[in-house]
Motif scaffolding. Structure first.
Motif, PDB file in Angstrom:
ATOM      1  N   HIS A 144      73.442  23.182  25.559  1.00 25.51           N
ATOM      2  CA  HIS A 144      73.559  24.453  24.827  1.00 25.51           C
ATOM      3  C   HIS A 144      74.909  24.537  24.130  1.00 25.51           C
ATOM      4  O   HIS A 144      75.949  24.626  24.771  1.00 25.51           O
ATOM      5  CB  HIS A 144      73.389  25.664  25.742  1.00 25.51           C
ATOM      6  CG  HIS A 144      73.502  26.969  25.004  1.00 25.51           C
ATOM      7  ND1 HIS A 144      72.549  27.389  24.098  1.00 25.51           N
ATOM      8  CD2 HIS A 144      74.473  27.920  24.978  1.00 25.51           C
ATOM      9  CE1 HIS A 144      72.917  28.548  23.573  1.00 25.51           C
ATOM     10  NE2 HIS A 144      74.076  28.893  24.085  1.00 25.51           N
TER      11      HIS A 144
ATOM     12  N   ASP B 239      78.266  25.820  25.597  1.00 25.31           N
ATOM     13  CA  ASP B 239      78.281  26.904  24.633  1.00 25.31           C
ATOM     14  C   ASP B 239      79.258  26.523  23.524  1.00 25.31           C
ATOM     15  O   ASP B 239      79.579  25.345  23.370  1.00 25.31           O
ATOM     16  CB  ASP B 239      78.624  28.245  25.302  1.00 25.31           C
ATOM     17  CG  ASP B 239      77.843  29.405  24.658  1.00 25.31           C
ATOM     18  OD1 ASP B 239      77.436  29.265  23.497  1.00 25.31           O
ATOM     19  OD2 ASP B 239      77.646  30.432  25.314  1.00 25.31           O
TER      20      ASP B 239
ATOM     21  N   HIS C  59      68.525  32.394  24.676  1.00 22.50           N
ATOM     22  CA  HIS C  59      69.553  32.920  25.579  1.00 22.50           C
ATOM     23  C   HIS C  59      68.856  33.886  26.535  1.00 22.50           C
ATOM     24  O   HIS C  59      68.165  34.798  26.089  1.00 22.50           O
ATOM     25  CB  HIS C  59      70.620  33.707  24.803  1.00 22.50           C
ATOM     26  CG  HIS C  59      71.460  32.873  23.885  1.00 22.50           C
ATOM     27  ND1 HIS C  59      71.048  32.492  22.642  1.00 22.50           N
ATOM     28  CD2 HIS C  59      72.716  32.366  24.034  1.00 22.50           C
ATOM     29  CE1 HIS C  59      72.006  31.783  22.056  1.00 22.50           C
ATOM     30  NE2 HIS C  59      73.030  31.685  22.868  1.00 22.50           N
TER      31      HIS C  59
ATOM     32  N   HIS D 163      76.812  25.753  20.026  1.00 19.51           N
ATOM     33  CA  HIS D 163      76.684  26.213  18.642  1.00 19.51           C
ATOM     34  C   HIS D 163      77.825  25.502  17.914  1.00 19.51           C
ATOM     35  O   HIS D 163      78.942  26.025  17.859  1.00 19.51           O
ATOM     36  CB  HIS D 163      76.884  27.721  18.493  1.00 19.51           C
ATOM     37  CG  HIS D 163      76.078  28.594  19.414  1.00 19.51           C
ATOM     38  ND1 HIS D 163      75.104  29.450  18.951  1.00 19.51           N
ATOM     39  CD2 HIS D 163      76.112  28.772  20.754  1.00 19.51           C
ATOM     40  CE1 HIS D 163      74.568  30.113  19.985  1.00 19.51           C
ATOM     41  NE2 HIS D 163      75.182  29.711  21.091  1.00 19.51           N
TER      42      HIS D 163
ATOM     43  N   HIS E  14      72.175  29.853  29.900  1.00 19.32           N
ATOM     44  CA  HIS E  14      72.938  30.721  30.800  1.00 19.32           C
ATOM     45  C   HIS E  14      72.228  31.004  32.124  1.00 19.32           C
ATOM     46  O   HIS E  14      72.665  30.521  33.155  1.00 19.32           O
ATOM     47  CB  HIS E  14      73.360  32.026  30.106  1.00 19.32           C
ATOM     48  CG  HIS E  14      74.227  31.759  28.907  1.00 19.32           C
ATOM     49  ND1 HIS E  14      75.487  31.236  29.033  1.00 19.32           N
ATOM     50  CD2 HIS E  14      73.996  31.879  27.576  1.00 19.32           C
ATOM     51  CE1 HIS E  14      76.009  31.067  27.824  1.00 19.32           C
ATOM     52  NE2 HIS E  14      75.124  31.441  26.922  1.00 19.32           N
TER      53      HIS E  14
HETATM   54 ZN   LIG Z   1      74.944  30.500  23.048  1.00 18.49          ZN
END
Ligand SMILES: [Zn+2]
Length: 462
Positions: A80, A334, A223, A82, A283
């Protein structure tokens, strides 16, 4: 630790390469001291170095050999991230009190004006290579950032993120819009769909987006359980979830919560059909035993991102419970907008600490966490099996590998050292058998470093 060394036998340029290390952790086979891997784009064989080299010589196969003192294991899978937010490190460098507090800081920078998302994502891809990541679940919010994985030659899935749709607008033009956006995504290395979160999409888009992805054979990613508001909420409970669906409050998760439902966001998206073996969540912090059971029942993996959770001021994910109960797990960093680093092994080290604090006592913790950061991630992205499989050192798998400079003692002690102290100690990253990053002092030993993307050769016959 003595410097690594490269020994090269005279051989044609297309000769197989033997990569050996003081300890090899294949993940899908027992770890071994002084092991080696033969590769030629794909992994041809994994075994004891002396035996492997002897076999090549006995068969008269010319080969090159590179040895590194330390550990050789599958490339890390960042389940995960970005990458386009790599330029927002100023946001991730601070500490927040809770999710809304962080969201305000994020929006200030995001809304400040157009950013060079393509360049920021490319920088994130470069950082990923430096930290031994060879495969990623990259969530893409702005189309300019969509080709980062492809351009860097990383494996993984670029997930097109969809958020902010209300039911009326969605019914009018949602499907047309999202289908056009998906058509514009680069198809290599892989494209998926990410309905952002249960609170940023109303019921109609959350119901239809999974169908859109599944009809196209795409993976899903969402998410889930990232904020306190998503936890099961019993205050003022007036009805069961099933009853609320029939009421006028069924338009969105927020409306249903205001309508008095004692249910969690995981139950909500499960009712809408989002979860499944083709979906993984990011998460999974605010998860009850029932939420975790639902994830297991749907074969849905969880990408744990503990560093991001800490920066935002959330609780730690229930990693001990996930491990004890047998949930499928992966690790994500993340983005730099909520984490200090894109080094998956930093999150692994924190997961180790958190699991122990939460009472996980078994001796297999380090081994399970390395599995989580490699094969677990590959599984979450649908890349653990088949011709393009990664996350494992196994005959026929794509030769995505990382060398890590930790002291090699016993096998158990070495695995523990990688999980707890491996962060920042990556020395070389290989994708499809080609060196894509090497620590400057060992470039000569492992080089040359390829600047461009993957190049997969078929295996060689021994
Ligand atoms: Zn995220």
């Amino acid at each position: 630790m003595p410097p690594p060394h490269r020994r090269t036998s005279p051989s044609p340029s297309n000769a197989p390469c033997t990569w050996s290390a003081s300890c090899v952790i294949p993940i899908t086979a027992p770890s071994m001291l002084n092991g080696a891997v033969v590769r030629d784009g794909r992994i041809e064989h994994v075994g004891d170095r002396e035996w492997l080299v002897g076999m090549l010589r006995d068969n008269g196969v010319p080969f090159t050999e590179t040895h590194v003192d330390g550990v050789l294991m599958p490339g890390l899978v960042n389940a995960h991230t970005h990458l386009q937010y790599t330029g927002m490190a100023e946001v991730g460098a601070r500490q927040y009190a809770n999710f809304p507090d962080w969201m305000v800081a994020f929006d200030v920078v995001y809304d400040a004006g157009p950013q060079d998302w393509r360049a920021h994502a490319a920088e994130g891809a470069r950082m990923s290579l430096r930290y031994g990541t060879t495969c990623a679940a990259d969530v893409v919010t702005d189309a300019e950032a969509a080709s980062a994985l492809h351009d860097a030659g990383l494996h993984g899935v670029a997930y097109w993120e969809v958020m902010g749709w209300e039911n009326a607008a969605w019914r009018e033009r949602g499907l047309t819009t999202v289908n056009a956006q998906l058509d514009a995504m680069p198809t290599s290395p892989g494209v998926g769909l990410s309905p952002h979160a249960p609170y940023s999409l109303e019921s109609a888009p959350l119901l239809e987006l999974p169908d859109v992805a599944r009809r196209r054979g795409m993976r899903l990613h969402i998410h889930l359980g990232e904020s306190h508001e998503e936890a099961e909420w019993s205050g003022g409970q007036r009805g069961e979830l099933a009853e609320l669906w029939k009421s006028s409050a069924a338009g969105s998760y927020t409306q249903m919560r205001q309508g008095g439902g004692g249910f969690s966001s995981t139950q909500f998206v499960d009712q809408l059909g989002v979860l499944g073996p083709d979906c993984h969540i990011a998460h999974g912090v605010y998860m009850t035993a029932d939420d975790r059971r639902r994830l297991r029942a749907r074969s849905t993996a969880v990408a744990l991102c503990p560093q991001s959770n800490r920066v935002i001021g959330l609780d730690a994910p229930p990693v001990a419970a996930y491990l004890e109960e047998g949930n499928m797990l992966a690790v994500g960093t993340d983005s730099l907008s909520s984490s200090p680093s894109l080094d998956v092994l930093e999150d692994v080290a924190l997961l180790y600490e958190v699991a122990r604090e939460q009472g996980y006592r078994h001796e297999d913790l380090a081994r399970r966490l390395l599995h989580t950061a490699t094969l677990g991630g590959a599984h979450a992205l649908g890349l653990a099996t088949g011709h393009e499989r990664v996350g494992q050192l196994q005959a026929g798998a794509v030769a995505d590998m990382v060398f890590i400079d930790v002291p090699v003692t016993s096998i158990v002690g070495t695995i523990e050292a990688v999980a707890r102290h491996g962060a920042g100690r990556q020395v070389a990253t290989l994708i499809s058998g080609r060196v894509r990053w090497a620590r400057p002092d060992i470039v000569e030993q492992v080089g040359p470093v390829s600047a461009d993307g993957p190049h997969v050769d078929e295996g060689v016959a021994l």
